[in-house]
Design a protein around this motif. Structure first.
Motif, short mmCIF file in Angstrom:
data_model
loop_
_atom_site.label_atom_id
_atom_site.label_comp_id
_atom_site.label_asym_id
_atom_site.label_seq_id
_atom_site.Cartn_x
_atom_site.Cartn_y
_atom_site.Cartn_z
N TYR A 10 2.71 -2.77 1.26
CA TYR A 10 1.87 -1.57 2.05
C TYR A 10 1.28 -2.26 3.32
O TYR A 10 0.50 -3.17 3.28
N CYS A 11 1.41 -1.59 4.39
CA CYS A 11 0.58 -1.97 5.70
C CYS A 11 -0.97 -1.32 5.46
O CYS A 11 -0.98 -0.22 4.85
N ALA A 12 -1.76 -1.91 5.71
CA ALA A 12 -3.42 -1.66 5.80
C ALA A 12 -3.72 -0.38 6.17
O ALA A 12 -4.69 0.25 5.64
N LYS A 13 -3.29 -0.13 7.40
CA LYS A 13 -3.65 0.87 8.16
C LYS A 13 -3.02 2.13 7.76
O LYS A 13 -1.78 2.34 7.73
N LEU A 14 -3.55 3.14 7.71
CA LEU A 14 -3.25 4.66 7.57
C LEU A 14 -3.60 5.49 8.82
O LEU A 14 -4.46 5.21 9.49
#
Length: 57
Positions: A6-10
């Motif tokens: 999962y990429c950390a940024k939402l």
């Protein structure tokens, strides 16, 4: 067994997350990297959007 990374940024919108997902699939070769095999946009429980991917190497 493959696991999602999962990429950390939402992001606030699906469009913003989709732009990142598309760049991960199509633009990494410009910098000499291999692209992930599967890239998807997901929605968090709080309604924000993120990007997850799988490496199968």
């Amino acid at each position: 067994m493959d696991q999602w990374i999962y990429c950390a940024k939402l992001y606030e919108s699906r469009f913003q997350a989709k732009v990142l997902a598309t760049r991960m699939q199509e633009d990494w070769w410009l910098y000499g990297y291999e692209s992930p095999d599967t890239v998807e946009v997901f929605r968090s429980r709080k309604g924000r959007f993120g990007v997850k991917y799988i490496w199968r190497h």
